[in-house]
Design a protein around this motif. Sequence first.
Motif, PDB file in Angstrom:
ATOM      1  N   ASP A  23       0.821  -1.203   0.000  1.00  0.00           N
ATOM      2  CA  ASP A  23       0.000   0.000   0.000  1.00  0.00           C
ATOM      3  C   ASP A  23       0.861   1.262   0.000  1.00  0.00           C
ATOM      4  O   ASP A  23       0.449   2.309  -0.517  1.00  0.00           O
ATOM      5  CB  ASP A  23      -0.925  -0.018   1.222  1.00  0.00           C
ATOM      6  CG  ASP A  23      -2.080   0.959   1.094  1.00  0.00           C
ATOM      7  OD1 ASP A  23      -2.634   1.092  -0.016  1.00  0.00           O
ATOM      8  OD2 ASP A  23      -2.422   1.601   2.106  1.00  0.00           O
ATOM      9  N   ALA A  24       2.067   1.153   0.578  1.00  0.00           N
ATOM     10  CA  ALA A  24       2.980   2.295   0.628  1.00  0.00           C
ATOM     11  C   ALA A  24       3.847   2.417  -0.627  1.00  0.00           C
ATOM     12  O   ALA A  24       4.673   3.320  -0.717  1.00  0.00           O
ATOM     13  CB  ALA A  24       3.874   2.183   1.857  1.00  0.00           C
ATOM     14  N   GLY A  25       3.681   1.483  -1.577  1.00  0.00           N
ATOM     15  CA  GLY A  25       4.397   1.591  -2.841  1.00  0.00           C
ATOM     16  C   GLY A  25       5.607   0.699  -2.983  1.00  0.00           C
ATOM     17  O   GLY A  25       6.402   0.884  -3.917  1.00  0.00           O
ATOM     18  N   ALA A  26       5.780  -0.284  -2.114  1.00  0.00           N
ATOM     19  CA  ALA A  26       6.951  -1.164  -2.183  1.00  0.00           C
ATOM     20  C   ALA A  26       7.031  -1.872  -3.536  1.00  0.00           C
ATOM     21  O   ALA A  26       6.013  -2.317  -4.081  1.00  0.00           O
ATOM     22  CB  ALA A  26       6.899  -2.200  -1.070  1.00  0.00           C
ATOM     23  N   VAL A  27       8.247  -1.985  -4.063  1.00  0.00           N
ATOM     24  CA  VAL A  27       8.445  -2.669  -5.343  1.00  0.00           C
ATOM     25  C   VAL A  27       8.932  -4.109  -5.146  1.00  0.00           C
ATOM     26  O   VAL A  27       8.991  -4.882  -6.095  1.00  0.00           O
ATOM     27  CB  VAL A  27       9.427  -1.893  -6.250  1.00  0.00           C
ATOM     28  CG1 VAL A  27       8.858  -0.539  -6.599  1.00  0.00           C
ATOM     29  CG2 VAL A  27      10.792  -1.747  -5.574  1.00  0.00           C
ATOM     30  N   ASN A  28       9.279  -4.463  -3.912  1.00  0.00           N
ATOM     31  CA  ASN A  28       9.626  -5.840  -3.552  1.00  0.00           C
ATOM     32  C   ASN A  28       9.129  -6.114  -2.139  1.00  0.00           C
ATOM     33  O   ASN A  28       9.273  -5.262  -1.258  1.00  0.00           O
ATOM     34  CB  ASN A  28      11.142  -6.076  -3.600  1.00  0.00           C
ATOM     35  CG  ASN A  28      11.692  -6.100  -5.007  1.00  0.00           C
ATOM     36  OD1 ASN A  28      11.340  -6.966  -5.797  1.00  0.00           O
ATOM     37  ND2 ASN A  28      12.541  -5.130  -5.330  1.00  0.00           N
ATOM     38  N   ILE A  29       8.540  -7.281  -1.924  1.00  0.00           N
ATOM     39  CA  ILE A  29       8.175  -7.733  -0.586  1.00  0.00           C
ATOM     40  C   ILE A  29       8.534  -9.213  -0.489  1.00  0.00           C
ATOM     41  O   ILE A  29       8.865  -9.849  -1.481  1.00  0.00           O
ATOM     42  CB  ILE A  29       6.669  -7.544  -0.277  1.00  0.00           C
ATOM     43  CG1 ILE A  29       5.812  -8.415  -1.213  1.00  0.00           C
ATOM     44  CG2 ILE A  29       6.255  -6.081  -0.356  1.00  0.00           C
ATOM     45  CD1 ILE A  29       4.359  -8.541  -0.776  1.00  0.00           C
ATOM     46  N   ALA A  76      -1.650 -13.884  -7.716  1.00  0.00           N
ATOM     47  CA  ALA A  76      -1.864 -12.987  -8.854  1.00  0.00           C
ATOM     48  C   ALA A  76      -2.172 -11.570  -8.392  1.00  0.00           C
ATOM     49  O   ALA A  76      -1.727 -10.590  -9.013  1.00  0.00           O
ATOM     50  CB  ALA A  76      -2.999 -13.521  -9.722  1.00  0.00           C
ATOM     51  N   ARG A  77      -2.911 -11.448  -7.310  1.00  0.00           N
ATOM     52  CA  ARG A  77      -3.259 -10.114  -6.800  1.00  0.00           C
ATOM     53  C   ARG A  77      -2.015  -9.399  -6.271  1.00  0.00           C
ATOM     54  O   ARG A  77      -1.818  -8.202  -6.525  1.00  0.00           O
ATOM     55  CB  ARG A  77      -4.321 -10.249  -5.707  1.00  0.00           C
ATOM     56  CG  ARG A  77      -4.941  -8.924  -5.270  1.00  0.00           C
ATOM     57  CD  ARG A  77      -6.126  -9.158  -4.336  1.00  0.00           C
ATOM     58  NE  ARG A  77      -7.217  -9.847  -5.017  1.00  0.00           N
ATOM     59  CZ  ARG A  77      -7.638 -11.068  -4.713  1.00  0.00           C
ATOM     60  NH1 ARG A  77      -7.064 -11.754  -3.735  1.00  0.00           N
ATOM     61  NH2 ARG A  77      -8.633 -11.621  -5.382  1.00  0.00           N
ATOM     62  N   VAL A  78      -1.170 -10.108  -5.543  1.00  0.00           N
ATOM     63  CA  VAL A  78       0.079  -9.508  -5.054  1.00  0.00           C
ATOM     64  C   VAL A  78       0.977  -9.136  -6.230  1.00  0.00           C
ATOM     65  O   VAL A  78       1.582  -8.058  -6.252  1.00  0.00           O
ATOM     66  CB  VAL A  78       0.801 -10.459  -4.078  1.00  0.00           C
ATOM     67  CG1 VAL A  78       2.151  -9.881  -3.667  1.00  0.00           C
ATOM     68  CG2 VAL A  78      -0.054 -10.710  -2.834  1.00  0.00           C
ATOM     69  N   ASP A  79       1.057 -10.019  -7.223  1.00  0.00           N
ATOM     70  CA  ASP A  79       1.823  -9.706  -8.434  1.00  0.00           C
ATOM     71  C   ASP A  79       1.332  -8.407  -9.070  1.00  0.00           C
ATOM     72  O   ASP A  79       2.130  -7.573  -9.502  1.00  0.00           O
ATOM     73  CB  ASP A  79       1.691 -10.836  -9.461  1.00  0.00           C
ATOM     74  CG  ASP A  79       2.506 -12.067  -9.114  1.00  0.00           C
ATOM     75  OD1 ASP A  79       3.404 -11.968  -8.257  1.00  0.00           O
ATOM     76  OD2 ASP A  79       2.243 -13.128  -9.710  1.00  0.00           O
ATOM     77  N   TRP A 121      -0.252  -5.839  -7.685  1.00  0.00           N
ATOM     78  CA  TRP A 121       0.137  -4.671  -6.889  1.00  0.00           C
ATOM     79  C   TRP A 121       1.613  -4.330  -7.104  1.00  0.00           C
ATOM     80  O   TRP A 121       1.980  -3.156  -7.260  1.00  0.00           O
ATOM     81  CB  TRP A 121      -0.119  -4.941  -5.403  1.00  0.00           C
ATOM     82  CG  TRP A 121      -1.493  -4.555  -4.961  1.00  0.00           C
ATOM     83  CD1 TRP A 121      -2.623  -5.331  -5.024  1.00  0.00           C
ATOM     84  CD2 TRP A 121      -1.887  -3.311  -4.383  1.00  0.00           C
ATOM     85  NE1 TRP A 121      -3.700  -4.645  -4.506  1.00  0.00           N
ATOM     86  CE2 TRP A 121      -3.281  -3.400  -4.109  1.00  0.00           C
ATOM     87  CE3 TRP A 121      -1.220  -2.147  -4.056  1.00  0.00           C
ATOM     88  CZ2 TRP A 121      -3.993  -2.362  -3.535  1.00  0.00           C
ATOM     89  CZ3 TRP A 121      -1.938  -1.099  -3.470  1.00  0.00           C
ATOM     90  CH2 TRP A 121      -3.300  -1.216  -3.217  1.00  0.00           C
ATOM     91  N   LEU A 122       2.458  -5.342  -7.133  1.00  0.00           N
ATOM     92  CA  LEU A 122       3.883  -5.096  -7.341  1.00  0.00           C
ATOM     93  C   LEU A 122       4.145  -4.518  -8.738  1.00  0.00           C
ATOM     94  O   LEU A 122       4.960  -3.594  -8.901  1.00  0.00           O
ATOM     95  CB  LEU A 122       4.678  -6.381  -7.137  1.00  0.00           C
ATOM     96  CG  LEU A 122       4.851  -6.832  -5.689  1.00  0.00           C
ATOM     97  CD1 LEU A 122       5.431  -8.247  -5.633  1.00  0.00           C
ATOM     98  CD2 LEU A 122       5.753  -5.863  -4.919  1.00  0.00           C
ATOM     99  N   ASP A 123       3.466  -5.054  -9.727  1.00  0.00           N
ATOM    100  CA  ASP A 123       3.622  -4.527 -11.092  1.00  0.00           C
ATOM    101  C   ASP A 123       3.226  -3.050 -11.144  1.00  0.00           C
ATOM    102  O   ASP A 123       3.924  -2.226 -11.743  1.00  0.00           O
ATOM    103  CB  ASP A 123       2.777  -5.325 -12.075  1.00  0.00           C
ATOM    104  CG  ASP A 123       3.324  -6.731 -12.328  1.00  0.00           C
ATOM    105  OD1 ASP A 123       4.505  -6.961 -12.003  1.00  0.00           O
ATOM    106  OD2 ASP A 123       2.570  -7.574 -12.847  1.00  0.00           O
ATOM    107  N   ALA A 124       2.103  -2.710 -10.512  1.00  0.00           N
ATOM    108  CA  ALA A 124       1.634  -1.334 -10.511  1.00  0.00           C
ATOM    109  C   ALA A 124       2.621  -0.432  -9.778  1.00  0.00           C
ATOM    110  O   ALA A 124       2.930   0.691 -10.224  1.00  0.00           O
ATOM    111  CB  ALA A 124       0.246  -1.244  -9.861  1.00  0.00           C
ATOM    112  N   ASN A 125       3.140  -0.898  -8.639  1.00  0.00           N
ATOM    113  CA  ASN A 125       4.108  -0.101  -7.871  1.00  0.00           C
ATOM    114  C   ASN A 125       5.388   0.115  -8.664  1.00  0.00           C
ATOM    115  O   ASN A 125       5.998   1.201  -8.613  1.00  0.00           O
ATOM    116  CB  ASN A 125       4.422  -0.783  -6.541  1.00  0.00           C
ATOM    117  CG  ASN A 125       3.277  -0.674  -5.547  1.00  0.00           C
ATOM    118  OD1 ASN A 125       2.320   0.061  -5.753  1.00  0.00           O
ATOM    119  ND2 ASN A 125       3.360  -1.441  -4.458  1.00  0.00           N
TER     120      ASN A 125
END
Length: 352
Positions: free
Chosen positions: A307-313, A339-342, A344-348
């Motif tokens: 939610d804070a914009g992380a590009v890796n978790i 797929a949902r986490v993917d 979010w990461l793609d968008a970030n």
Amino acid sequence: MTATMIMGASYGSLLAIKLLLAGHDATLVCLPDEAALINGEGQLVRMPAKGRDGLVEVHSGKLAGSLSAATPAGMDPAGYDLVVLAMQEPQYRAPAVRELLDRVAASKKPVMSIMNMPPLAYVRRIPGIDTASLADCYTDASVWDGFEPPRFTLCSPDPQAFRPPDEKTNVLQVTLPTNFKAARFESEGSTALLRGLQADIEAATFDDGEGAIALPVKLKVHDSIFVPLAKWAMLLTGNYRCVEDDGMRPIRDAVHSDPALSESVYGWVCDVCRALGAADGDLVPFEKYAAAADGLIRPSSAARALDAGAVNIERADRLVQALAAQKGMRNEVVDETVARVDSWLDANRRKA
């Protein structure tokens, strides 16, 4: 007295406080401003305790062991009996951190991870796994190449804690005071070291001004290498399902908005662990987890990071999915979560 180097001053400070209370020394490896604050003011951990109203405040300066903090560049693992990994998995590829991690591997010191994401060095201890195919589950799988699996163990980070956002970074607040559950090392000597710490932590008491009390959050050492993997079912049922298409929800809501669905996901992940070799006694019943999750009123750290914009978790969700595929297993809800986490990461990453 044991000297432990803990890489990570947030969640790692909880284990550090428990070691200090038992008369052992600890050094927290962290950012320069965090190190200066801890060295100047100490570390404060608040936790609930049986027989006390509210939270008990435990300050490092009032405990038998000593606490220090330092940045990665100046650390020499050779001066420590045990190294604990308490950072988020993506942080280990940062240059200074990776260089220290390489020195840890070269030192041959026993290493215990308290990460949600089990390092590849530990996964290699599980028989019958193709670890080469798991590399893309990690931000940089190569950081674990120098470690020998027999010198590496995993401790399930079951206690829940957070840094209060309106306070200094040397304050940690425990919300779920459960135990750290560690697997034994392959080495008898390293395992004996852990069992000694377990006994000392178990015996330690704390005087909060109203008398001596036993504080929660113990270290429990188990013979089975699968005990720490019990956390996977919790992560896939609660933590990663906090992530929704349009925002984040608390762990409590992820688990209890549809209890039957949550139980089915939880049971499937437990089945994956059994397929890898776990026994029923290594795992935690869904009912016990669901009761604990009822008090988890914040989104998981992974969800907050996205939610804070992380590009890796940490991607324990992808790791479980990949290990399940090796056993011919899949779950539609887990696939949707990954797929949902993917997404979010793609968008970030596009925004970054």
